[in-house]
Scaffold this motif. Sequence first.
Motif, PDB file in Angstrom:
ATOM      1  N   ASP A 247       7.514  97.169  57.231  1.00  8.48           N
ATOM      2  CA  ASP A 247       6.863  96.061  56.522  1.00  8.48           C
ATOM      3  C   ASP A 247       6.925  96.239  55.002  1.00  8.48           C
ATOM      4  O   ASP A 247       7.150  95.269  54.270  1.00  8.48           O
ATOM      5  CB  ASP A 247       5.406  95.944  56.965  1.00  8.48           C
ATOM      6  N   VAL A 248       6.709  97.464  54.523  1.00 13.19           N
ATOM      7  CA  VAL A 248       6.759  97.711  53.082  1.00 13.19           C
ATOM      8  C   VAL A 248       8.182  97.501  52.563  1.00 13.19           C
ATOM      9  O   VAL A 248       8.398  96.849  51.530  1.00 13.19           O
ATOM     10  CB  VAL A 248       6.259  99.130  52.741  1.00 13.19           C
ATOM     11  N   TYR A 249       9.166  98.026  53.272  1.00 12.13           N
ATOM     12  CA  TYR A 249      10.559  97.835  52.865  1.00 12.13           C
ATOM     13  C   TYR A 249      10.933  96.352  52.873  1.00 12.13           C
ATOM     14  O   TYR A 249      11.622  95.862  51.973  1.00 12.13           O
ATOM     15  CB  TYR A 249      11.499  98.598  53.796  1.00 12.13           C
ATOM     16  N   LEU A 256      13.205  90.886  46.109  1.00 14.93           N
ATOM     17  CA  LEU A 256      14.487  90.888  45.396  1.00 14.93           C
ATOM     18  C   LEU A 256      15.223  89.568  45.569  1.00 14.93           C
ATOM     19  O   LEU A 256      15.754  89.015  44.608  1.00 14.93           O
ATOM     20  CB  LEU A 256      15.354  92.052  45.875  1.00 14.93           C
ATOM     21  N   HIS A 257      15.251  89.042  46.802  1.00 13.81           N
ATOM     22  CA  HIS A 257      15.988  87.772  46.943  1.00 13.81           C
ATOM     23  C   HIS A 257      15.186  86.584  46.427  1.00 13.81           C
ATOM     24  O   HIS A 257      15.769  85.568  46.031  1.00 13.81           O
ATOM     25  CB  HIS A 257      16.517  87.565  48.371  1.00 13.81           C
ATOM     26  N   LYS A 258      13.855  86.702  46.366  1.00 12.97           N
ATOM     27  CA  LYS A 258      13.063  85.656  45.719  1.00 12.97           C
ATOM     28  C   LYS A 258      13.317  85.638  44.210  1.00 12.97           C
ATOM     29  O   LYS A 258      13.363  84.572  43.584  1.00 12.97           O
ATOM     30  CB  LYS A 258      11.577  85.863  45.995  1.00 12.97           C
ATOM     31  N   ILE A 259      13.469  86.811  43.637  1.00 10.18           N
ATOM     32  CA  ILE A 259      13.783  86.901  42.212  1.00 10.18           C
ATOM     33  C   ILE A 259      15.156  86.298  41.946  1.00 10.18           C
ATOM     34  O   ILE A 259      15.362  85.579  40.954  1.00 10.18           O
ATOM     35  CB  ILE A 259      13.741  88.378  41.739  1.00 10.18           C
ATOM     36  N   ASP A 260      16.111  86.549  42.834  1.00  3.83           N
ATOM     37  CA  ASP A 260      17.438  85.946  42.677  1.00  3.83           C
ATOM     38  C   ASP A 260      17.362  84.425  42.755  1.00  3.83           C
ATOM     39  O   ASP A 260      18.060  83.724  42.013  1.00  3.83           O
ATOM     40  CB  ASP A 260      18.390  86.474  43.761  1.00  3.83           C
ATOM     41  N   ILE A 280      21.382  97.111  45.485  1.00  2.00           N
ATOM     42  CA  ILE A 280      21.817  97.158  46.881  1.00  2.00           C
ATOM     43  C   ILE A 280      21.833  98.582  47.444  1.00  2.00           C
ATOM     44  O   ILE A 280      21.652  98.789  48.647  1.00  2.00           O
ATOM     45  CB  ILE A 280      23.209  96.487  47.028  1.00  2.00           C
ATOM     46  N   ALA A 281      22.022  99.576  46.582  1.00  2.00           N
ATOM     47  CA  ALA A 281      21.986 100.969  47.051  1.00  2.00           C
ATOM     48  C   ALA A 281      20.582 101.319  47.554  1.00  2.00           C
ATOM     49  O   ALA A 281      20.423 102.009  48.570  1.00  2.00           O
ATOM     50  CB  ALA A 281      22.400 101.919  45.935  1.00  2.00           C
ATOM     51  N   ASP A 282      19.549 100.840  46.845  1.00  2.00           N
ATOM     52  CA  ASP A 282      18.168 101.068  47.295  1.00  2.00           C
ATOM     53  C   ASP A 282      17.887 100.323  48.589  1.00  2.00           C
ATOM     54  O   ASP A 282      17.165 100.831  49.460  1.00  2.00           O
ATOM     55  CB  ASP A 282      17.177 100.624  46.209  1.00  2.00           C
ATOM     56  N   VAL A 283      18.449  99.121  48.716  1.00  2.98           N
ATOM     57  CA  VAL A 283      18.266  98.340  49.942  1.00  2.98           C
ATOM     58  C   VAL A 283      18.869  99.083  51.137  1.00  2.98           C
ATOM     59  O   VAL A 283      18.244  99.210  52.194  1.00  2.98           O
ATOM     60  CB  VAL A 283      18.909  96.946  49.807  1.00  2.98           C
ATOM     61  N   ARG A 337      28.933  96.186  54.483  1.00  4.77           N
ATOM     62  CA  ARG A 337      28.426  97.446  55.047  1.00  4.77           C
ATOM     63  C   ARG A 337      26.994  97.267  55.553  1.00  4.77           C
ATOM     64  O   ARG A 337      26.631  97.798  56.609  1.00  4.77           O
ATOM     65  CB  ARG A 337      28.499  98.563  54.019  1.00  4.77           C
ATOM     66  N   LEU A 338      26.174  96.510  54.824  1.00  9.09           N
ATOM     67  CA  LEU A 338      24.812  96.236  55.290  1.00  9.09           C
ATOM     68  C   LEU A 338      24.833  95.428  56.588  1.00  9.09           C
ATOM     69  O   LEU A 338      24.060  95.695  57.512  1.00  9.09           O
ATOM     70  CB  LEU A 338      24.031  95.478  54.215  1.00  9.09           C
ATOM     71  N   CYS A 339      25.726  94.450  56.662  1.00 10.12           N
ATOM     72  CA  CYS A 339      25.848  93.652  57.895  1.00 10.12           C
ATOM     73  C   CYS A 339      26.258  94.537  59.064  1.00 10.12           C
ATOM     74  O   CYS A 339      25.748  94.390  60.182  1.00 10.12           O
ATOM     75  CB  CYS A 339      26.872  92.532  57.696  1.00 10.12           C
ATOM     76  N   THR A 340      27.180  95.460  58.808  1.00 18.65           N
ATOM     77  CA  THR A 340      27.634  96.376  59.859  1.00 18.65           C
ATOM     78  C   THR A 340      26.503  97.274  60.328  1.00 18.65           C
ATOM     79  O   THR A 340      26.344  97.530  61.533  1.00 18.65           O
ATOM     80  CB  THR A 340      28.807  97.227  59.345  1.00 18.65           C
TER      81      THR A 340
END
Length: 458
Positions: A247-249, A256-260, A280-283, A337-340
Amino acid sequence: MEEWLISMERNYITPNIDTYDAIIQAWIDTGSLDGLLRAEEWAKRAFISASEGPTVSTAPQLQTLRPIMAAWTYCGRDRGSGRVKEWTNQLSTMSASNPSLAPDLDMLAAQVVSWRRYQVSIIEGAFQRGVSGEDESQLMKDAETVFSAARNCSTSLDEIISQSNFACVLDSKACTPMFSTAVGAWGGAARLALLPTSTTSPLTTTDAVREMIQVVRLFDAMKNKAMKLAKSIGKVYDEHTINCIGDVYSKVISQLHKIDSAFVKHRVGVDNFSYFGDGIADVEKMLREYEYQSRKHFAEGHQLSSASTITSIKLYRDVLCGCMRVTASHDYGHVIRLCTLIMDNMSWRNDHHRRGSANEEMDVTYVYADMASIAGKIVPNQHERMMILTRVYDNASQFFEQQNYSSSHGDNGFARVDRSSLIGAMRLAMGESELTESFIKRFEKRSKSRRSEGSQRV
């Protein structure tokens, strides 16, 4: 009741604490500032009364102050956070002689929430001024107040963590809202800094995003210490803890995507930048950590419940929503890579789901449709796009059969995917390419073949 209680006090009759609680709640229920202040007066009288004739029935409890703390926490006023802090400090002082009055984590977390609620009230007015372009000087003041409130959220969070038992924090139901609130505060500050009239402010979106990531790093540090401590004493965390991590993550990634989204709306003409893409590395780190903890929890003999499924799917969806905002083609390798990773995790959850359970299958068609849409948007080479779309379809196919055979035989999986909807999303992802029809027909033929096989089984 109030006059009756005053009469009892004048006649040296010590009222039961429940009587004070009732009057306090009645004043809180008025919903007014005056009512809140009167409730505080009665709370103070309750403590004075108990000190003069302390018994079990007259002793004040944390419950006596919870309505007052909640009212100040959610009032959205600038003095709310100060009053929450004052009451917390008073309780800490009184707990030296009465340990039962030591503020619990829910009360401590109210400090973070109160700053956020005040911040929200400022942000609402600031956005109205920013969109209309009026009163730039006031907008600058609002931005300073909003950033200050976010800093106070982080400072309060630091103080709570430094004074608390790590294991208790991670166990508590207050853990998720406490960290999520601090993340939301920095997310709100980041979006406000994107308003056109805020461009001259030294308070930037980049700074706010950096502070938001610091909150999740504080969470990770606390989590790691708590789990190390738990291991040393043979303690095993329950599913609530794993869901708290997810939940925190999820909150960080959704911010992040709201900011975008706000960036696209307010910074017209600025292309090829994404705060989600920049982080994206943190994600990816968060996604991998959540899955590691989930699999570790399963390996210790625990089942994957419906609550765990909901948490994981929400996290995946937030990651994919962020991926859709990444427009720079040179970043598409990270996105794919995230999708994978998500597809691998979906397969693992399906393999380890307890078959025959009563839990209803979750429709995750949108997860795979989102991945198809991302491939269509970000992968420039048509042949590579077709390869990725094929991988998405193949991974989703493990959830097709459960729709027509397994579920009818009481062998529920944890998820299902509507094949036709996914094929439609893949068609859109291919666009007007001359290869579209021949590519899509391959999957439509597979669909007809599977339906035929299913009818023969029945």
